[in-house]
Scaffold this active site. Structure first.
Site, PDB file in Angstrom:
ATOM      1  N   HIS A 147       0.831  -1.205   0.000  1.00  0.00           N
ATOM      2  CA  HIS A 147       0.000   0.000   0.000  1.00  0.00           C
ATOM      3  C   HIS A 147       0.865   1.255   0.000  1.00  0.00           C
ATOM      4  CE1 HIS A 147       0.474   0.852   4.395  1.00  0.00           C
ATOM      5  NE2 HIS A 147       0.474  -0.466   4.524  1.00  0.00           N
ATOM      6  N   ASP A 149      -0.256   4.340   0.939  1.00  0.00           N
ATOM      7  CA  ASP A 149      -0.603   5.342   1.945  1.00  0.00           C
ATOM      8  C   ASP A 149       0.143   5.105   3.246  1.00  0.00           C
ATOM      9  OD1 ASP A 149      -2.251   2.996   2.280  1.00  0.00           O
ATOM     10  OD2 ASP A 149      -3.500   4.119   3.680  1.00  0.00           O
ATOM     11  N   ASP A 182       6.471   1.093   6.801  1.00  0.00           N
ATOM     12  CA  ASP A 182       5.070   0.727   6.562  1.00  0.00           C
ATOM     13  C   ASP A 182       4.416   1.745   5.644  1.00  0.00           C
ATOM     14  OD1 ASP A 182       2.575  -0.406   6.732  1.00  0.00           O
ATOM     15  OD2 ASP A 182       2.137   0.375   8.721  1.00  0.00           O
ATOM     16  N   GLU A 216      -4.954   1.533   2.518  1.00  0.00           N
ATOM     17  CA  GLU A 216      -4.936   0.386   3.424  1.00  0.00           C
ATOM     18  C   GLU A 216      -5.066   0.819   4.876  1.00  0.00           C
ATOM     19  OE1 GLU A 216      -3.192  -2.635   6.163  1.00  0.00           O
ATOM     20  OE2 GLU A 216      -2.524  -0.574   5.766  1.00  0.00           O
ATOM     21  N   GLU A 217      -4.480   1.936   5.216  1.00  0.00           N
ATOM     22  CA  GLU A 217      -4.502   2.388   6.608  1.00  0.00           C
ATOM     23  C   GLU A 217      -5.897   2.808   7.065  1.00  0.00           C
ATOM     24  OE1 GLU A 217      -2.178   1.794   8.487  1.00  0.00           O
ATOM     25  OE2 GLU A 217      -0.285   1.839   7.407  1.00  0.00           O
ATOM     26  N   ASP A 245       1.366 -10.234   0.619  1.00  0.00           N
ATOM     27  CA  ASP A 245       1.205  -8.861   1.084  1.00  0.00           C
ATOM     28  C   ASP A 245       2.128  -8.638   2.273  1.00  0.00           C
ATOM     29  OD1 ASP A 245       0.212  -6.277   1.276  1.00  0.00           O
ATOM     30  OD2 ASP A 245      -1.753  -6.851   2.039  1.00  0.00           O
ATOM     31  N   HIS A 516       4.311   3.500  12.721  1.00  0.00           N
ATOM     32  CA  HIS A 516       3.123   4.185  13.246  1.00  0.00           C
ATOM     33  C   HIS A 516       3.446   5.098  14.427  1.00  0.00           C
ATOM     34  CE1 HIS A 516      -0.444   1.760  11.405  1.00  0.00           C
ATOM     35  NE2 HIS A 516       0.605   1.728  10.606  1.00  0.00           N
TER      36      HIS A 516
END
Length: 543
Positions: A147, A149, A182, A216-217, A245, A516
């Site tokens: 992903h 994002d 991420d 995705e987030e 993934d 994160h």
């Protein structure tokens, strides 16, 4: 179905004590003769390509002529703030908020020209699909996902970053910035590998599909969901050989299971590649208490809406979901791999693991005592967001709580909801409030949800072994182990494409890599290894 009470009480488990006492003589007799047999945590051989023509290309991925431009290109990718916020989940995709994804797409087009000569689709404005047609159309494609994002940066924490969050700062060891690990490391790793193979003139035998989602987030509703619909319409049900993934990573053997599971007196430096073969379910519950009317705080009722909501929260937390252990739970396979390939388990632990059905009450008893262990066996609940009231001297008419659940493999979303209803409904009745499972009225307690069922469990067969063999080529002496993902990925959308769904990030992730949180970064060695992994995975899928 679990029965709950508004005022829960705890009872001593005499049955558990009796079982434990009765086992003691048998255990004392067996202690000196324990024989633990293998469960079959069989390790694939490292991938050794039969066709050696690309070996030089693979070796070149570690030379400065490749890595220095790679680091600069990756830095540029991190500098584009492809952030998704919770308020972007709705039906409308605000072109201002999503504008950075167009910038990111142009960046990929400018830096990876050969990839963009492949069949290429922009899906639902911002997500991307690349289809690299293989020479043998009878073979099912493989699908590589990631992903684009990234999560937001809390403005209050910007000063805590060693380098600005979207600087893409490059030092001797790391590239810094939000999304570095991420998941832009995987995005750029995949596209760099494909570009390198195209430059070498390689054509895969099996078609390679690269699918990049843009949200995705925030659960992938606009992005990977639409990508998968396109792929499903083209290739059909079970039309993909396997999907890979983001997910597990390379971790030290004495850290990836909580230390309460292993013998803390023993240490080993082996590394495990933990590949997710299943995910727990996901359930967001919004409980809102609506009071008929507000009023001045000087004329306070016995319980405000916030007080009733607090009563609900306490009741839910006092009645947690109970753990369960089924033979299908991937955590058993993970523990067996620890058992067979390390010395981290004591003799007693080995015996208990081998005969886990006998000791299930004991295992679950101790699992409940540690949150880091309990997550593999039980549905978890976390009251994360609470809202209510606008002024200190005004009674709140509405108060709400958002509770995040990760649904255990032995439960369904409906079973979790039944548990919640049984706890909340009596509290609503006690306060003369109606209890609704939809948008509510004044004088009500309302429950709304966002849900995903626990995923199917993927087999550890040929596709799993192929991925594992490539891991062993890139990360020598690494032990391959299945695992249960306790978080969720965009693989929620691909269940109809294949049974073979795997979740793995080919990097050695450390606790201070800032995923994160503050100071997210990726090591240069990790970034290079991600490119190497996908380079060789494409080769392996062809052979």
């Amino acid at each position: 179905m679990e029965k709950s009470k508004s005022t829960p009480t705890r009872k001593f488990n005499f049955k558990f004590l009796a079982r434990s006492v009765l086992l003691i003589p048998a255990l004392l007799f067996l202690k000196s003769t324990i024989q633990v047999t293998s469960s079959g945590c069989i390790q694939p051989e490292p991938f050794n390509p039969a066709n050696k023509s690309l070996d030089n290309n693979y070796q070149n991925l570690t030379t400065p002529t490749f890595t220095l431009p790679l680091f600069n290109r990756f830095s540029g990718a991190v500098q584009i703030p492809t952030v998704t916020y919770d308020e972007m989940i709705g039906d409308y995709q605000d072109p201002v908020l999503f504008a950075p994804f167009k910038d990111f797409r142009k960046y990929l087009q400018d830096n990876y020209p050969l990839v963009h000569q492949l069949e290429y689709h922009i899906i639902n404005e911002y997500s991307l699909i690349y289809i690299w047609q293989g020479s043998d159309v009878s073979l099912k494609p493989i699908m590589l996902m990631a992903h684009m994002d990234v999560v937001p940066v809390d403005p209050a924490t910007v000063s805590e970053w060693s380098h600005p969050p979207f600087s893409g700062f490059v030092d001797e060891k790391f590239i810094w910035g939000r999304g570095a690990t991420d998941c832009k490391g995987t995005v750029i790793g995949i596209i760099e590998a494909v570009e390198s193979l195209l430059k070498a003139g390689f054509t895969p035998k099996r078609t390679i599909i690269v699918s990049f989602g843009h949200d995705e987030e925030i659960s992938g509703y606009h992005g990977q969901q639409h990508n998968v619909e396109y792929i499903f319409n083209r290739y059909g049900a079970d039309g993909i050989e396997y999907v890979l993934d983001e997910g597990g990573s390379i971790v030290a053997s004495d850290s990836f299971m909580n230390t309460s599971v292993i013998d803390s007196s023993k240490k080993e430096s082996k590394h495990f590649a933990i590949i997710g073969i299943a995910e727990k379910g996901y359930l967001d519950v919004n409980i809102t208490v609506n009071i008929n009317k507000g009023g001045h705080a000087s004329i306070a009722p016995p319980h405000t809406g916030i007080g009733i909501l607090a009563e609900i929260i306490v009741a839910l937390e006092d009645n947690p979901h109970q753990p369960e252990l089924l033979a299908s739970n991937p955590v058993l396979q993970t523990l067996q791999c620890i058992n067979e390939h390390t010395n981290l388990l004591s003799t007693w632990q080995k015996f208990i693991l081998h005969h886990w059905q006998w000791f299930k009450p004991l295992i679950l008893h101790f699992a409940k005592k540690n949150p880091l262990t309990n997550i593999f066996f039980a549905t978890t609940q976390a009251a994360d967001v609470v809202k209510g009231g606008v002024k200190v001297n005004a009674l709140p008419q509405t108060a709400s709580i958002f509770i995040n659940h990760r649904v255990a493999m032995h439960q369904s979303v409906d079973q979790v909801m039944d548990h919640i209803y049984q706890i909340v409904a009596p509290i609503a009745a006690k306060h003369s409030l109606s209890f609704l499972n939809q948008t509510g009225n004044a004088g009500s307690v309302v429950v709304g949800t966002e849900k995903i069922e626990p995923s199917p469990i993927s087999p550890t067969g040929q596709s799993f072994e192929e991925i594992g063999s490539v891991v062993k080529r890139v990360f020598p002496n690494t032990i391959i182990s299945p695992m249960l993902m306790t978080a969720n990925t965009d693989t929620r959308w691909v269940w109809k494409l294949t049974r073979n769904i795997y979740r793995f990030t080919p990097a050695i992730i450390a606790s201070d890599d800032g995923i994160h949180t503050v100071n997210e970064r990726i090591s240069k060695s990790n970034l290079v290894n991600i490119v190497k992994f996908y380079h060789e995975l494409v080769r392996a899928s062809t052979e």
